[in-house]
Design an enzyme around this catalytic site. Structure first.
Site, PDB file in Angstrom:
ATOM      1  N   GLU A 129       0.218  -9.563  -0.536  1.00 41.91           N
ATOM      2  CA  GLU A 129      -1.161  -9.959  -0.228  1.00 41.91           C
ATOM      3  C   GLU A 129      -2.002 -10.056  -1.500  1.00 41.91           C
ATOM      4  O   GLU A 129      -2.827 -10.951  -1.642  1.00 41.91           O
ATOM      5  CB  GLU A 129      -1.782  -8.950   0.743  1.00 41.91           C
ATOM      6  CG  GLU A 129      -1.144  -9.030   2.120  1.00 41.91           C
ATOM      7  CD  GLU A 129      -1.578  -7.886   3.018  1.00 41.91           C
ATOM      8  OE1 GLU A 129      -1.179  -6.730   2.734  1.00 41.91           O
ATOM      9  OE2 GLU A 129      -2.303  -8.136   3.980  1.00 41.91           O
TER      10      GLU A 129
ATOM     11  N   ALA B 173       0.854  -1.188   0.000  1.00 44.48           N
ATOM     12  CA  ALA B 173       0.000   0.000   0.000  1.00 44.48           C
ATOM     13  C   ALA B 173       0.889   1.236   0.000  1.00 44.48           C
ATOM     14  O   ALA B 173       2.029   1.189   0.476  1.00 44.48           O
ATOM     15  CB  ALA B 173      -0.895  -0.027   1.229  1.00 44.48           C
TER      16      ALA B 173
ATOM     17  N   GLU C 129       5.103  -4.875   7.075  1.00 44.58           N
ATOM     18  CA  GLU C 129       4.296  -3.881   7.796  1.00 44.58           C
ATOM     19  C   GLU C 129       4.796  -3.653   9.224  1.00 44.58           C
ATOM     20  O   GLU C 129       4.716  -2.547   9.755  1.00 44.58           O
ATOM     21  CB  GLU C 129       2.819  -4.318   7.836  1.00 44.58           C
ATOM     22  CG  GLU C 129       2.096  -4.179   6.506  1.00 44.58           C
ATOM     23  CD  GLU C 129       2.211  -5.395   5.612  1.00 44.58           C
ATOM     24  OE1 GLU C 129       3.080  -6.265   5.863  1.00 44.58           O
ATOM     25  OE2 GLU C 129       1.428  -5.484   4.653  1.00 44.58           O
TER      26      GLU C 129
ATOM     27  N   GLY D 228       1.028  -5.167   0.816  1.00 38.76           N
ATOM     28  CA  GLY D 228      -0.155  -5.375  -0.027  1.00 38.76           C
ATOM     29  C   GLY D 228       0.184  -6.010  -1.368  1.00 38.76           C
ATOM     30  O   GLY D 228      -0.666  -6.659  -1.976  1.00 38.76           O
TER      31      GLY D 228
HETATM   32  N1  CAA Z   1       4.564   3.400  -0.528  1.00 37.93           N
HETATM   33  C1  CAA Z   1       4.923   4.596  -1.074  1.00 37.93           C
HETATM   34  N2  CAA Z   1       6.094   4.786  -1.749  1.00 37.93           N
HETATM   35  C2  CAA Z   1       6.887   3.723  -1.904  1.00 37.93           C
HETATM   36  C3  CAA Z   1       6.583   2.459  -1.382  1.00 37.93           C
HETATM   37  C4  CAA Z   1       5.335   2.312  -0.660  1.00 37.93           C
HETATM   38  N3  CAA Z   1       4.912   1.126  -0.168  1.00 37.93           N
HETATM   39  N4  CAA Z   1       7.588   1.600  -1.670  1.00 37.93           N
HETATM   40  C5  CAA Z   1       8.490   2.307  -2.383  1.00 37.93           C
HETATM   41  N5  CAA Z   1       8.089   3.584  -2.522  1.00 37.93           N
HETATM   42  C6  CAA Z   1       8.774   4.687  -3.182  1.00 37.93           C
HETATM   43  C7  CAA Z   1       9.928   5.194  -2.350  1.00 37.93           C
HETATM   44  O1  CAA Z   1       9.485   6.100  -1.357  1.00 37.93           O
HETATM   45  C8  CAA Z   1      10.772   5.869  -3.422  1.00 37.93           C
HETATM   46  O2  CAA Z   1      10.210   7.110  -3.733  1.00 37.93           O
HETATM   47  P1  CAA Z   1      11.152   8.427  -3.859  1.00 37.93           P
HETATM   48  O3  CAA Z   1      12.043   8.115  -5.041  1.00 37.93           O
HETATM   49  O4  CAA Z   1      10.177   9.515  -4.103  1.00 37.93           O
HETATM   50  O5  CAA Z   1      11.914   8.518  -2.582  1.00 37.93           O
HETATM   51  C9  CAA Z   1      10.574   4.957  -4.637  1.00 37.93           C
HETATM   52  O6  CAA Z   1       9.373   4.217  -4.378  1.00 37.93           O
HETATM   53  C10 CAA Z   1      11.708   3.963  -4.837  1.00 37.93           C
HETATM   54  O7  CAA Z   1      11.847   3.236  -3.612  1.00 37.93           O
HETATM   55  P2  CAA Z   1      13.266   3.028  -2.886  1.00 37.93           P
HETATM   56  O8  CAA Z   1      14.156   4.200  -3.150  1.00 37.93           O
HETATM   57  O9  CAA Z   1      12.978   2.702  -1.452  1.00 37.93           O
HETATM   58  O10 CAA Z   1      13.806   1.777  -3.697  1.00 37.93           O
HETATM   59  P3  CAA Z   1      14.777   0.618  -3.167  1.00 37.93           P
HETATM   60  O11 CAA Z   1      15.134  -0.181  -4.370  1.00 37.93           O
HETATM   61  O12 CAA Z   1      15.881   1.173  -2.339  1.00 37.93           O
HETATM   62  O13 CAA Z   1      13.859  -0.281  -2.173  1.00 37.93           O
HETATM   63  C11 CAA Z   1      11.851  -1.462  -1.506  1.00 37.93           C
HETATM   64  C12 CAA Z   1      12.732  -0.965  -2.683  1.00 37.93           C
HETATM   65  C13 CAA Z   1      12.577  -2.539  -0.729  1.00 37.93           C
HETATM   66  C14 CAA Z   1      10.581  -2.038  -2.137  1.00 37.93           C
HETATM   67  C15 CAA Z   1      11.536  -0.275  -0.577  1.00 37.93           C
HETATM   68  O14 CAA Z   1      11.003   0.801  -1.353  1.00 37.93           O
HETATM   69  C16 CAA Z   1      10.532  -0.570   0.502  1.00 37.93           C
HETATM   70  O15 CAA Z   1      10.867  -1.154   1.509  1.00 37.93           O
HETATM   71  N6  CAA Z   1       9.237  -0.145   0.317  1.00 37.93           N
HETATM   72  C17 CAA Z   1       8.219  -0.230   1.325  1.00 37.93           C
HETATM   73  C18 CAA Z   1       7.713  -1.653   1.514  1.00 37.93           C
HETATM   74  C19 CAA Z   1       6.634  -1.717   2.591  1.00 37.93           C
HETATM   75  O16 CAA Z   1       6.867  -1.389   3.749  1.00 37.93           O
HETATM   76  N7  CAA Z   1       5.428  -2.161   2.218  1.00 37.93           N
HETATM   77  C20 CAA Z   1       4.305  -2.291   3.105  1.00 37.93           C
HETATM   78  C21 CAA Z   1       3.352  -1.156   2.924  1.00 37.93           C
HETATM   79  S1  CAA Z   1       2.015  -1.185   4.090  1.00 37.93           S
HETATM   80  C22 CAA Z   1       0.863  -2.256   3.450  1.00 37.93           C
HETATM   81  O17 CAA Z   1       1.026  -2.815   2.365  1.00 37.93           O
HETATM   82  C23 CAA Z   1      -0.385  -2.436   4.286  1.00 37.93           C
HETATM   83  C24 CAA Z   1      -1.338  -3.493   3.836  1.00 37.93           C
HETATM   84  O18 CAA Z   1      -1.318  -4.591   4.320  1.00 37.93           O
HETATM   85  C25 CAA Z   1      -2.370  -3.196   2.832  1.00 37.93           C
END
Ligand code: CAA
Length: 257
Positions: A111, A65, A131, A108
């Site tokens: 999921e 998400a 998460e 998500g």
């Molecule tokens: N939401 C919003 N933006 C996100 C995102 C997310 N889930 N995941 C990545 N992005 C964005 C980053 O903020 C970044 O944006 P900027 O360039 O503007 O800073 C861009 O995508 C590229 O990401 P990274 O620079 O972090 O890329 P990376 O290769 O270093 O890492 C990654 C990739 C491991 C996927 C890392 O981005 C990450 O850990 N993302 C978050 C994963 C996460 O925590 N997901 C759970 C979300 S909560 C959820 O899903 C609830 C549910 O159950 C419904």
């Protein structure tokens, strides 16, 4: 609906929805979720489509998400804006949905892939529920679907301690159907989907419904559900055609009725 965050295409009888927010690792914001489910429902109603693929890009299927969109949300907003409930619309899709996953399938994203009917993973696919690292838990079915698929211990580790599964581990634990090379992973998923899309449509629909019943009911109720789907197929032209084709040693010509 004109789409801004997903791309759609058809290849033969396969409908493809590609998540298209590469700048955000295909994180699901409200717009992308709305468009994704709209596109799925359009393909589901299209009689020229027999199976649907959802994919992302090589680097990311979806990173969950959109954290930036929900960071300041109140519980009331999360409920009234249906940010979590919207994910349940996948359960209304009657045709087989195949996730073609390459790169990150997190939160998500994991999921959503789990709520599809089958998963084709590229060798770079990584599945996880991070998460806990941002102070919440999965809200789109992760705790339930992982526990049912993997058992308690591994599901606990993924949800409580952010254990990520590689594609090879996901195959080993039965989370995915196939692991294929990154290059051409979507073509491999399309070939897989084409085989399904060429089968008798009503039988495919009943088969999907019956397998899903196993996750909802006791064995006794599940067996009843299977029979409720089995007997009506004997009223279809495709059942007569399929059995006659077998007897005549020829390929069946399915009509979808
Ligand atoms: N939401 C919003 N933006 C996100 C995102 C997310 N889930 N995941 C990545 N992005 C964005 C980053 O903020 C970044 O944006 P900027 O360039 O503007 O800073 C861009 O995508 C590229 O990401 P990274 O620079 O972090 O890329 P990376 O290769 O270093 O890492 C990654 C990739 C491991 C996927 C890392 O981005 C990450 O850990 N993302 C978050 C994963 C996460 O925590 N997901 C759970 C979300 S909560 C959820 O899903 C609830 C549910 O159950 C419904």
């Amino acid at each position: 609906m004109t789409y801004r965050t997903v791309l759609t295409e058809t290849r033969g009888r396969v409908g493809i929805v590609q998540l298209n927010r590469p700048q955000a690792m295909n994180a699901f914001n409200t717009a992308m979720l709305t468009e994704l489910f709209d596109a799925l429902e359009v393909f589901d109603k299209d009689e020229n489509i027999g199976a649907i693929i959802v994919t992302g890009n090589e680097k990311a299927f979806a990173a969950g998400a959109d954290i930036k969109e929900m960071a300041q949300a109140s519980p009331f907003q999360m409920i009234t804006e249906a940010r979590v409930e919207i994910w349940d619309r996948i359960r209304g899709i009657k045709k087989p949905v195949i996730a073609a996953v390459s790169g990150w399938a997190l939160g998500g994203g994991c999921e959503f892939a789990l709520s599809c009917d089958m998963i084709i993973a590229s060798e770079s696919a990584k599945f996880g529920q991070p998460e806990i690292t941002i102070g919440v838990i999965p809200g789109a079915g992760g705790t339930q679907r992982l526990a049912r698929l993997l058992g308690k211990q591994l599901a606990m580790e993924m949800v409580i301690n952010n254990r990520t599964l590689t594609a090879a581990e996901a195959l080993h634990f039965g989370l995915v159907n196939r692991v294929v090379p990154v290059e051409g992973y979507l073509d491999a998923a399309v070939a897989f989907a084409e085989e399904i899309a060429a089968r008798a449509p009503l039988a495919v629909r009943m088969a999907k419904d019956s397998v899903n019943a196993a996750f909802e009911t006791s064995l006794t109720e599940g067996l009843k559900a299977e029979k409720r789907n089995f007997y009506p197929l004997f009223s279809t032209e495709d059942q007569k055609e399929g059995m006659q084709a077998f007897i005549e040693k020829r390929k069946a010509d399915w009509k979808g009725r």
